[in-house]
Structure formats: C-alpha cells, structure tokens
Design an enzyme around this catalytic site. Structure first.
Site, short mmCIF file in Angstrom:
data_model
loop_
_atom_site.label_atom_id
_atom_site.label_comp_id
_atom_site.label_asym_id
_atom_site.label_seq_id
_atom_site.Cartn_x
_atom_site.Cartn_y
_atom_site.Cartn_z
N ASP A 1 0.86 -1.06 0.23
CA ASP A 1 0.09 -0.04 -0.01
C ASP A 1 0.80 1.33 -0.08
O ASP A 1 1.48 1.52 1.07
CB ASP A 1 -0.83 -0.21 1.34
N ASP B 1 4.50 11.01 2.43
CA ASP B 1 4.30 11.61 3.85
C ASP B 1 5.10 11.06 4.91
O ASP B 1 5.71 11.93 5.78
CB ASP B 1 2.88 11.42 4.46
#
EC number: 2.7.1.15
Length: 294
Positions: free
Chosen positions: A237, A243
């Site tokens: 994923d 981030d």
C-alpha cells in the site's frame, strides 16, 4: 526551534480491489479497512515516529475523536486541534493488487479553518520555528503570509495540486517537497531536469526535494544537488509513502544530518511504509528504520 504542522486530519476508508474502478463499472471489493490519515496527520505521525517534537493544528468533526486519539497515541502534541460542527475530512481509497492507489477526498472540517483560528495558533510560535503545510486545508495563502511575517521557516508539500495554490506566494516558501507530477504542475515542464531548472529560475533561494517514484529522489539548493535511489520492497500500500518520506527528511534537517544521509533515511522509512497496509499505521519508528541493513 518548534515544529508546527498546520494540516488535514482525515478518516481513510480503504478498499482492496483487483483494479481501479473505471467509468460506468461496478466493482466488488475484497477487503475494507478504516484508518486515520490525511496528509497533515500522516506527516505529523511520521515526524513524531522519527523523534521530532511536533505540534499539530487542524479541525475535526464530532466523529473525529479517533483522529485526536491517534495524534496523542502517536506522540503528536494535539493542543491546537479543535472540533467543529462540520463532518471530519475523509477519503475513499482504492488499493489494487499491485499496491497502487487512487484517492477521492472530501475536505469537510479541513476546509472550515478561520483567520481567527490561524492567528490564535501562530501566536504560540516565533521566528525560526518550522511550519509544515500541505494543500488539504483552506486559507493556505493566509497561513503562509502570516507565518512569513513572523519569520518562520515554511516547508510546503503542494499536494493535492489545484488552483488554490495560485494565490500562494511561493517566494515565501523555504522548502518545497513535491513529486514529479506536482513538479510538472508547478513549472509546466515534464522532464525531471527541466523541472529542477525551472524551479531554480523561479525560486533561486528555495530548497527543493523532488521525489521520482521508482527513480528515487533529488535535492536541489542553489548549486547543490544530491540524488537517492529507492530501496526495493514488495509494495502492499503506497498511501503514506510520500508523507513518511517528508516527515523523515524534515527530521534529518532538525538533527543537522548531511543532505545525502537525510535522503537515505527518508528513502528507507518510505520503503518500510509501502510494505504495510494503512496510512499512519504503516509508518515505522526510527529504531526500525535505523535497524534495516540496506
């Protein structure tokens, strides 16, 4: 030096699919999970897991108590987070069998920020403090202007890129962290080298970190250029990969780490994150990153 992340807090509804749904198609999902995320929250958690004392500011709805709890459990100082009557921001995320994702975003409370709230939060920070921003909240231009007047170091991740950024004065940004798609949107150029050249022409005093997917990342500041490849892992994923990279790279700056070492640290952390499901849940702690022998 204090670090303030003024950013989004989202509930992520993640659906596992064989492929991304196409127009007119009804597609069955073979799995569904709910995670806490939002680029703002993800980056705050990444900073905290990297060992940074980070303050988060942002708005949540009445159903957003889990977002506040996630911040607190993740080591993020949540004293500036406020509740509003608007629904919390949320996303619907498709993750295909190769670990790639596509995201539908609803802004909700993230788009309810007021000037009074911005002024109240920034009153607790001063010259030399770091302000981290993304583009999932409203009043971004006002926040940048007010922080610049205070002399804060402003780091911007212009994601998602849209017309709201046109009102932001990028000359007030100290560091831009962006991917190659956003780089093309900012500069009008598609080639990596041309993107960097154009950014240097437009903003000669800006530090730039450009992530390039499978081709790694590159840092540019005036005549300094550093490159870093990726660490190959089985992708599960990719939701919080960027981030995680952002949080860990900023942590390296605060530690006074050389740029090349900071890029390597961020690349390692990002690789670990993509090998796991979820957003904040996938971000590794610093001890994990340092223990990986890559």
């Amino acid at each position: 030096m204090k670090v303030l992340n003024f950013g989004s807090l989202n509930l992520d509804y993640v659906y596992s699919v064989d492929h991304m749904v196409t127009p007119g198609e009804t597609l069955a999902s073979y799995g569904m999970n709910v995670f806490c995320g939002g680029k703002g929250l993800n980056q705050s958690i990444a900073l905290a897991k990297a060992g940074v004392e980070v303050y988060h500011a942002g708005l949540i709805g009445e159903e957003g108590e889990i977002l506040l709890k996630t911040c607190q459990e993740g080591g993020v100082d949540s004293r500036y987070i406020r509740k509003t009557t608007e629904k919390s921001g949320h996303t619907i995320i498709q993750v295909d069998k190769d670990g790639q994702n596509c995201i539908l975003l609803y802004g909700g409370a993230n788009q309810s920020i007021t000037r009074e709230y911005v002024d109240e939060v920034l009153s607790h920070f001063e010259k030399g403090d770091i302000l981290l921003l993304q583009n999932e909240i409203n009043l971004l231009d006002y926040i940048i202007n007010q922080a610049y007047e205070k002399g804060m170091m402003i780091i911007l991740n212009p994601s998602p890129y849209n017309e709201k950024l046109d009102s932001c004065d990028f000359k007030k940004i100290s560091m831009l962290l962006l991917n190659e798609v956003e780089g093309a949107q900012v500069t009008g150029e598609k080639d990596e080298k041309k993107i960097l050249v154009r950014l240097k022409e437009l903003y000669p005093d800006m530090q730039v970190v450009l992530t390039l997917g499978k081709d790694g990342s590159v840092y540019q500041y005036k005549d300094q250029v550093y490159r870093q490849g990726i660490f190959s892992v089985q992708a599960v994923d990719t939701t919080a990969a960027g981030d995680t990279f952002t949080g860990y790279f900023i942590s390296s700056i605060l530690e006074g780490m050389p740029v090349d070492e900071g890029l390597k640290l961020a690349a390692k952390a990002s690789a670990i994150a993509v090998s796991r499901e979820g957003a904040t849940a996938s971000i590794p702690v610093k001890a994990e990153v340092e223990s990986v022998d890559w």
